[in-house]
Design a protein around this motif. Structure first.
Motif, mmCIF file in Angstrom:
data_model
loop_
_atom_site.group_PDB
_atom_site.id
_atom_site.type_symbol
_atom_site.label_atom_id
_atom_site.label_comp_id
_atom_site.label_asym_id
_atom_site.label_seq_id
_atom_site.Cartn_x
_atom_site.Cartn_y
_atom_site.Cartn_z
ATOM 1 N N ALA A 260 0.831 -1.287 -0.011
ATOM 2 C CA ALA A 260 0.169 -0.032 0.012
ATOM 3 C C ALA A 260 0.751 1.177 -0.001
ATOM 4 N N LEU A 261 2.036 1.317 0.853
ATOM 5 C CA LEU A 261 2.860 2.472 0.771
ATOM 6 C C LEU A 261 3.534 2.737 -0.576
ATOM 7 N N ALA A 262 3.954 1.326 -1.188
ATOM 8 C CA ALA A 262 4.649 1.726 -2.634
ATOM 9 C C ALA A 262 3.644 2.372 -3.729
ATOM 10 N N GLU A 263 2.292 2.097 -3.503
ATOM 11 C CA GLU A 263 1.309 2.668 -4.223
ATOM 12 C C GLU A 263 1.195 4.074 -4.063
ATOM 13 N N ARG A 264 1.001 4.445 -2.815
ATOM 14 C CA ARG A 264 0.991 5.823 -2.285
ATOM 15 C C ARG A 264 2.128 6.569 -2.553
ATOM 16 N N LEU A 265 3.395 6.077 -2.884
ATOM 17 C CA LEU A 265 4.352 6.881 -3.171
ATOM 18 C C LEU A 265 4.774 7.077 -4.795
ATOM 19 N N PHE A 266 4.523 6.181 -5.490
ATOM 20 C CA PHE A 266 4.755 6.189 -6.875
ATOM 21 C C PHE A 266 3.582 6.482 -7.635
ATOM 22 N N THR A 267 2.157 6.129 -7.226
ATOM 23 C CA THR A 267 1.038 6.595 -8.224
ATOM 24 C C THR A 267 1.052 8.206 -8.380
ATOM 25 N N PRO A 268 1.212 9.018 -7.408
ATOM 26 C CA PRO A 268 1.147 10.297 -7.817
ATOM 27 C C PRO A 268 2.205 10.857 -8.877
ATOM 28 N N LEU A 269 3.233 9.854 -9.070
ATOM 29 C CA LEU A 269 4.231 10.554 -10.037
ATOM 30 C C LEU A 269 3.821 9.928 -11.559
ATOM 31 N N GLY A 270 2.543 9.443 -11.777
ATOM 32 C CA GLY A 270 2.387 9.105 -13.026
ATOM 33 C C GLY A 270 2.568 7.679 -13.280
ATOM 34 N N TRP A 271 2.955 6.761 -12.388
ATOM 35 C CA TRP A 271 3.225 5.309 -12.628
ATOM 36 C C TRP A 271 1.830 4.555 -12.270
ATOM 37 N N ALA A 272 1.857 3.375 -13.183
ATOM 38 C CA ALA A 272 0.621 2.423 -12.722
ATOM 39 C C ALA A 272 1.462 1.478 -11.988
ATOM 40 N N VAL A 273 0.981 1.103 -10.644
ATOM 41 C CA VAL A 273 1.840 0.453 -9.657
ATOM 42 C C VAL A 273 1.128 -1.057 -9.616
ATOM 43 N N SER A 274 2.046 -1.906 -9.604
ATOM 44 C CA SER A 274 1.605 -3.482 -9.134
ATOM 45 C C SER A 274 2.693 -3.476 -8.003
ATOM 46 N N ALA A 275 1.997 -3.850 -7.053
ATOM 47 C CA ALA A 275 3.251 -4.126 -5.821
ATOM 48 C C ALA A 275 2.347 -5.314 -5.063
ATOM 49 N N ARG A 276 3.087 -6.444 -5.207
ATOM 50 C CA ARG A 276 2.515 -7.819 -4.405
ATOM 51 C C ARG A 276 3.338 -8.149 -3.336
ATOM 52 N N GLY A 277 2.550 -8.290 -2.260
ATOM 53 C CA GLY A 277 3.303 -8.737 -1.121
ATOM 54 C C GLY A 277 3.902 -10.151 -1.056
ATOM 55 N N ILE A 278 5.015 -10.453 -0.864
ATOM 56 C CA ILE A 278 5.690 -11.667 -0.957
ATOM 57 C C ILE A 278 5.472 -12.380 0.246
ATOM 58 N N PRO A 279 4.927 -13.687 0.146
ATOM 59 C CA PRO A 279 4.373 -14.293 1.326
ATOM 60 C C PRO A 279 5.540 -14.755 2.084
ATOM 61 N N LEU A 280 5.554 -15.044 3.221
ATOM 62 C CA LEU A 280 6.578 -15.588 4.234
ATOM 63 C C LEU A 280 6.901 -16.934 3.759
ATOM 64 N N ASP A 281 5.816 -17.697 3.389
ATOM 65 C CA ASP A 281 6.202 -19.217 2.976
ATOM 66 C C ASP A 281 4.694 -19.335 2.245
ATOM 67 N N GLU A 282 4.855 -20.021 0.921
ATOM 68 C CA GLU A 282 3.802 -20.095 0.118
ATOM 69 C C GLU A 282 2.967 -21.357 0.541
ATOM 70 N N ARG A 283 3.671 -22.183 1.271
ATOM 71 C CA ARG A 283 3.023 -23.642 1.686
ATOM 72 C C ARG A 283 2.280 -23.166 3.109
ATOM 73 N N PHE A 284 2.589 -22.027 3.692
ATOM 74 C CA PHE A 284 1.667 -21.622 4.808
ATOM 75 C C PHE A 284 1.037 -20.169 4.485
ATOM 76 N N PRO A 285 0.036 -20.127 3.636
ATOM 77 C CA PRO A 285 -0.477 -18.775 3.257
ATOM 78 C C PRO A 285 -0.940 -18.014 4.569
ATOM 79 N N HIS A 286 -1.488 -18.818 5.721
ATOM 80 C CA HIS A 286 -2.113 -18.248 6.716
ATOM 81 C C HIS A 286 -1.077 -17.458 7.503
ATOM 82 N N TRP A 287 0.220 -17.733 7.204
ATOM 83 C CA TRP A 287 1.703 -16.952 8.005
ATOM 84 C C TRP A 287 1.345 -15.535 7.462
ATOM 85 N N GLY A 288 0.831 -15.028 6.354
ATOM 86 C CA GLY A 288 0.918 -13.747 5.736
ATOM 87 C C GLY A 288 2.005 -13.243 4.909
ATOM 88 N N ASP A 289 1.845 -12.140 4.602
ATOM 89 C CA ASP A 289 3.133 -11.610 3.659
ATOM 90 C C ASP A 289 4.284 -11.140 4.578
#
Length: 486
Positions: free
Chosen positions: A140-169
């Motif tokens: 969310a912060l990456a989007e707040r910083l780059f979007t006002p500068l004219g960028w289309a922003v795709s910022a995907r949080g990288i999971p702690l462990d893809e095997r355990f999605p409930h652990w979060g990003d």
């Protein structure tokens, strides 16, 4: 750590001319923390990608930290022995990558190209990817910083462990920016915002970092809605430097101001409040007839430069409790380069405004511009005694924020003050009460004036008071003017 820049501008291989790096060769560069490599995974007339790969050597990084500690800098966060060698620095994009970018793509950052000068000034279709970016604040912060500068922003949080999605990003994101911008603008956005997102600079932040920030942020940082956060994080949360940067940004025109095709500028940027404030103070001083002037709490010397330009003022003294602020003021004034006659007119003294200083006595006027709000309320009586009782200049010009106006700043959360170092901010009634009591206690008359846009409901953004000991009338400060920058 990796950063890629892709363009589809044809011929796309002209990207090599802008970066001054040939698409057919891999090039390597020594940097203080390791080695930077530049190569092109793809290079055709239709699409070209340049990659910057930074290999961090933990031993060299640790040695550099040790050398800095030996010079008196503060320890880095990974201060335990093993942590100096086992950490995420070699893998996650951070301030290390920004420093390498500045060294390897120096000409491109400046917008210079010997072979394609017209292309350097042209907006190009760009795709920038940083696959692993340390981001304190998340996607969310990456989007707040780059979007006002004219960028289309795709910022995907990288999971702690893809095997355990409930652990979060994790605290890392995969960032992709897409837009049509000058390459120099794109690289300067990265140079500033990578350390901001990282929020853990790997090197000691010296005062010249302020100038680097303003250079890289020219044309976009002054109008950015997150400029306070950007400035604070880029300067490693050093309050004095951040305050000075924001003051200087308040004087900088935004990109909309500089573009003749952008239409009339927004009211918020017509005339910065810092400019209006200095003009109002200068008017009050000139009208007072003062010749010997004190700038108490002069900071980095923004007002001193304007005082020096007025021949009326034969002696100008700037004081500040901070020795570093005085160093910045001396640099701003270029004291070492001034002609001898000019050097005789201006002095810089270290002094605290809550302790009596005999050197401050006998002056015609004193300025307290955005100073009183930095004094602890319990110390205000001592502050008043030092300025109005002991130094006792003929005229005192004082400015301070009007807290009622804060609701007009969309980027200022409700209930917060304009600067983290402010101990308080007065309402108009509180300002009138304090200035009247001080004037009566020390034998002054006082007039109060608004500075900045005069809002019918909440008043002006800045309040100005002119104290006169001898009853000489002064002209009014700016009654109404444009500008809503804090």
């Amino acid at each position: 750590m990796l950063l890629t820049v892709t363009t589809t501008h044809e011929p796309a291989t002209d990207l090599g001319y802008l970066l001054v790096k040939h698409p057919d060769r891999m090039q390597s560069f020594d940097v203080p923390t390791g080695t930077a490599h530049v190569f092109y995974p793809e290079a055709s007339d239709q699409r070209c990608t340049a990659a910057l790969l930074l290999h961090v050597d933990p031993a060299r990084l640790t040695a550099a930290r040790g050398a800095r500690r030996g010079r008196g800098s503060t320890p880095m966060p990974e201060s335990f022995t093993l942590g100096q060698y086992v950490n995420d620095r070699p893998y996650a994009a951070s301030s290390l990558l920004a420093a390498a970018l500045a060294k390897v793509f120096r000409s491109a950052l400046r917008g210079e190209s010997r072979d394609r000068p017209e292309l350097a000034g042209t907006a190009l279709p760009l795709i920038i990817r940083v696959p692993v970016l340390r981001c304190r604040g998340g996607a969310a912060l990456a989007e707040r910083l780059f979007t006002p500068l004219g960028w289309a922003v795709s910022a995907r949080g990288i999971p702690l462990d893809e095997r355990f999605p409930h652990w979060g990003d994790s605290r890392y994101v995969d960032l992709t920016l897409t837009g049509s911008l000058r390459l120099a603008d794109a690289l300067n956005h990265l140079y500033v915002l990578l350390p901001v997102l990282d929020d853990a600079k790997h090197y000691w932040v010296a005062p010249d970092e302020l100038d680097k920030l303003l250079r890289a942020g020219e044309g976009w940082l002054a109008g950015h809605p997150e400029r306070r956060l950007i400035t604070r994080r880029y300067l490693a949360h050093r309050r004095l430097l951040a305050r000075q940067a924001l003051d200087r940004l308040a004087d900088e025109p935004t990109s909309a101001d500089a573009d003749p095709d952008a239409g009339p500028p927004a009211p918020a940027h017509r005339q910065p409040l810092a400019t209006l404030r200095r003009a109002a103070v200068l008017t009050a001083l000139v009208d007072s007839g003062a010749r010997r002037v004190l700038d108490l709490g002069c900071g980095d010397g923004a007002l001193l430069t304007e005082l020096l330009a007025q021949r009326q003022f034969t002696e100008i003294v700037g004081t500040d409790v901070s020795a570093r602020a005085l160093e910045l003021a001396a640099r701003r004034l270029r004291l070492d380069r001034l002609p001898a006659r000019q050097q005789e007119r201006v002095k810089l003294w270290q002094s605290a405004l809550t302790y009596r200083d005999d050197r401050l006595r006998g002056f015609d006027a004193a300025v307290l511009m955005e100073v009183v709000e930095h004094v602890d309320p319990a110390r205000l009586p001592a502050f008043a005694d030092v300025v109005f009782g002991h130094a006792r200049p003929t005229t005192v010009v004082l400015t301070t924020p009007n807290v009622e106006y804060n609701v007009r700043y969309d980027d200022l959360p409700a209930g917060t003050l304009r600067h983290p170092d402010h101990r308080f901010e007065w309402t108009r009634a509180e300002f009138a009460d304090w200035t009247s009591r001080v004037a009566a206690a020390y034998g002054y008359q006082v007039d109060r004036h608004p500075v900045g846009d005069l809002d019918d409901e909440v008043g002006p953004p800045t309040q100005l008071a002119v104290f006169r000991r001898d009853g000489v009338a002064t002209g009014p400060a700016t009654e109404t003017s444009t500008g809503v920058a804090r």
